[in-house]
Design a protein around this motif. Structure first.
Motif, mmCIF file in Angstrom:
data_model
loop_
_atom_site.group_PDB
_atom_site.id
_atom_site.type_symbol
_atom_site.label_atom_id
_atom_site.label_comp_id
_atom_site.label_asym_id
_atom_site.label_seq_id
_atom_site.Cartn_x
_atom_site.Cartn_y
_atom_site.Cartn_z
ATOM 1 N N PHE A 23 2.161 -1.249 2.135
ATOM 2 C CA PHE A 23 1.239 -2.527 2.304
ATOM 3 C C PHE A 23 -0.280 -2.415 2.476
ATOM 4 O O PHE A 23 -0.472 -1.300 2.713
ATOM 5 C CB PHE A 23 1.688 -3.085 3.573
ATOM 6 C CG PHE A 23 3.127 -3.740 3.680
ATOM 7 C CD1 PHE A 23 3.487 -4.939 3.344
ATOM 8 C CD2 PHE A 23 4.081 -2.756 3.927
ATOM 9 C CE1 PHE A 23 4.574 -5.537 3.518
ATOM 10 C CE2 PHE A 23 5.476 -3.282 4.059
ATOM 11 C CZ PHE A 23 5.753 -4.462 3.703
ATOM 12 N N SER A 24 -1.091 -3.146 1.993
ATOM 13 C CA SER A 24 -2.428 -3.232 2.106
ATOM 14 C C SER A 24 -2.499 -4.527 2.992
ATOM 15 O O SER A 24 -2.353 -5.535 2.433
ATOM 16 C CB SER A 24 -3.219 -3.195 0.766
ATOM 17 O OG SER A 24 -4.639 -3.671 0.935
ATOM 18 N N ASP A 25 -2.713 -4.510 4.276
ATOM 19 C CA ASP A 25 -3.029 -5.591 4.970
ATOM 20 C C ASP A 25 -1.486 -6.111 4.985
ATOM 21 O O ASP A 25 -0.441 -5.249 5.249
ATOM 22 C CB ASP A 25 -3.989 -6.693 4.738
ATOM 23 C CG ASP A 25 -5.448 -6.303 4.926
ATOM 24 O OD1 ASP A 25 -5.363 -5.447 6.092
ATOM 25 O OD2 ASP A 25 -6.317 -6.885 4.003
ATOM 26 N N ASP A 26 -1.096 -7.328 4.630
ATOM 27 C CA ASP A 26 0.247 -7.641 4.803
ATOM 28 C C ASP A 26 0.704 -7.852 3.165
ATOM 29 O O ASP A 26 1.732 -8.641 3.028
ATOM 30 C CB ASP A 26 0.562 -9.030 5.571
ATOM 31 C CG ASP A 26 -0.398 -10.071 4.991
ATOM 32 O OD1 ASP A 26 -1.214 -9.882 4.417
ATOM 33 O OD2 ASP A 26 -0.339 -11.181 5.796
ATOM 34 N N LEU A 27 0.045 -7.411 2.137
ATOM 35 C CA LEU A 27 0.633 -7.450 0.791
ATOM 36 C C LEU A 27 1.205 -6.231 0.258
ATOM 37 O O LEU A 27 0.826 -5.174 0.797
ATOM 38 C CB LEU A 27 -0.717 -7.580 0.024
ATOM 39 C CG LEU A 27 -1.715 -8.750 -0.060
ATOM 40 C CD1 LEU A 27 -2.928 -8.534 -0.599
ATOM 41 C CD2 LEU A 27 -0.858 -10.197 -0.229
ATOM 42 N N ILE A 28 2.379 -6.501 -0.261
ATOM 43 C CA ILE A 28 3.347 -5.350 -0.768
ATOM 44 C C ILE A 28 2.630 -4.850 -1.860
ATOM 45 O O ILE A 28 2.271 -5.370 -2.976
ATOM 46 C CB ILE A 28 4.503 -5.715 -1.228
ATOM 47 C CG1 ILE A 28 5.317 -6.208 0.380
ATOM 48 C CG2 ILE A 28 5.447 -4.559 -1.538
ATOM 49 C CD1 ILE A 28 6.705 -6.742 -0.049
ATOM 50 N N VAL A 29 2.272 -3.516 -1.867
ATOM 51 C CA VAL A 29 1.712 -2.779 -3.192
ATOM 52 C C VAL A 29 2.533 -2.017 -3.806
ATOM 53 O O VAL A 29 2.422 -1.452 -4.948
ATOM 54 C CB VAL A 29 0.290 -2.016 -2.635
ATOM 55 C CG1 VAL A 29 -0.757 -3.275 -2.530
ATOM 56 C CG2 VAL A 29 0.508 -0.888 -1.724
ATOM 57 N N ALA A 30 3.774 -1.276 -3.123
ATOM 58 C CA ALA A 30 4.761 -0.645 -3.636
ATOM 59 C C ALA A 30 6.040 -0.900 -2.697
ATOM 60 O O ALA A 30 6.133 -1.001 -1.673
ATOM 61 C CB ALA A 30 4.460 0.851 -3.704
ATOM 62 N N ASP A 31 7.173 -0.858 -3.593
ATOM 63 C CA ASP A 31 8.363 -0.917 -2.875
ATOM 64 C C ASP A 31 9.417 -0.068 -3.454
ATOM 65 O O ASP A 31 9.645 0.107 -4.843
ATOM 66 C CB ASP A 31 8.827 -2.465 -3.561
ATOM 67 C CG ASP A 31 9.891 -2.989 -2.529
ATOM 68 O OD1 ASP A 31 10.741 -2.013 -2.011
ATOM 69 O OD2 ASP A 31 10.381 -4.041 -2.501
ATOM 70 N N CYS A 32 9.591 0.657 -2.535
ATOM 71 C CA CYS A 32 10.822 1.792 -2.890
ATOM 72 C C CYS A 32 12.169 1.526 -2.704
ATOM 73 O O CYS A 32 13.122 2.273 -2.923
ATOM 74 C CB CYS A 32 10.174 3.035 -2.110
ATOM 75 S SG CYS A 32 8.747 3.889 -2.462
ATOM 76 N N LYS A 33 12.200 0.210 -2.248
ATOM 77 C CA LYS A 33 14.055 0.057 -1.822
ATOM 78 C C LYS A 33 14.682 -0.496 -3.025
ATOM 79 O O LYS A 33 16.060 -0.171 -2.943
ATOM 80 C CB LYS A 33 13.879 -0.989 -0.800
ATOM 81 C CG LYS A 33 13.656 -2.334 -1.587
ATOM 82 C CD LYS A 33 13.521 -3.790 -0.588
ATOM 83 C CE LYS A 33 13.148 -4.883 -1.395
ATOM 84 N NZ LYS A 33 13.289 -5.898 -0.257
ATOM 85 N N TRP A 34 14.014 -0.440 -4.161
ATOM 86 C CA TRP A 34 15.008 -0.807 -5.406
ATOM 87 C C TRP A 34 15.281 0.601 -6.156
ATOM 88 O O TRP A 34 15.256 0.456 -7.489
ATOM 89 C CB TRP A 34 14.448 -1.728 -6.098
ATOM 90 C CG TRP A 34 14.100 -3.187 -5.535
ATOM 91 C CD1 TRP A 34 12.984 -3.395 -5.184
ATOM 92 C CD2 TRP A 34 15.106 -3.781 -5.166
ATOM 93 N NE1 TRP A 34 13.043 -4.700 -4.305
ATOM 94 C CE2 TRP A 34 14.401 -5.123 -4.324
ATOM 95 C CE3 TRP A 34 16.381 -4.086 -5.068
ATOM 96 C CZ2 TRP A 34 15.093 -6.214 -3.965
ATOM 97 C CZ3 TRP A 34 17.031 -5.240 -4.658
ATOM 98 C CH2 TRP A 34 16.296 -5.861 -3.962
ATOM 99 N N THR A 35 15.635 1.651 -5.562
ATOM 100 C CA THR A 35 16.066 2.878 -6.060
ATOM 101 C C THR A 35 17.613 3.205 -5.795
ATOM 102 O O THR A 35 17.996 2.423 -4.767
ATOM 103 C CB THR A 35 15.093 3.923 -5.698
ATOM 104 O OG1 THR A 35 15.292 4.271 -4.369
ATOM 105 C CG2 THR A 35 13.606 3.571 -6.008
#
Length: 92
Positions: A23-35
């Motif tokens: 996250f940057s503040d509360d914005l998702i910038v990367a998501d590793c859960k879809w691996t």
């Protein structure tokens, strides 16, 4: 590319979000859960992204300072490697 990335610092481990997201503040910038990785590996990947991205500008500046102030005493192979890595970090 002239587009700027999302503002740093980035972080993980927010109480309201899984730690496999960045996250940057509360914005998702990367998501590793879809691996297909295990939760531990996904968390390690997101933490590595945070460390690498948050340290990037300072590491580039430090390496540039070393190269700028080199008085010719750096061995050629180390100088070549430093220049190569700096160019890579800058996307050149």
């Amino acid at each position: 590319m002239n587009t700027k990335h999302t503002a740093l610092p980035w972080h993980t481990n927010l109480r309201s979000h899984p730690s496999d997201q960045v996250f940057s503040d509360d914005l998702i910038v990367a998501d590793c859960k879809w691996t297909n990785h295990t939760p531990d590996v996904r968390e390690a990947n997101s933490e590595f992204i945070v460390r690498a991205c948050n340290a990037h500008d300072e590491l580039v500046a430090a390496l540039q300072n070393i190269l700028t102030w080199d008085d010719g005493s750096l061995p050629g192979d180390i100088l070549d490697e430093a220049q190569r890595v700096l160019a890579k970090a800058r996307g050149e």
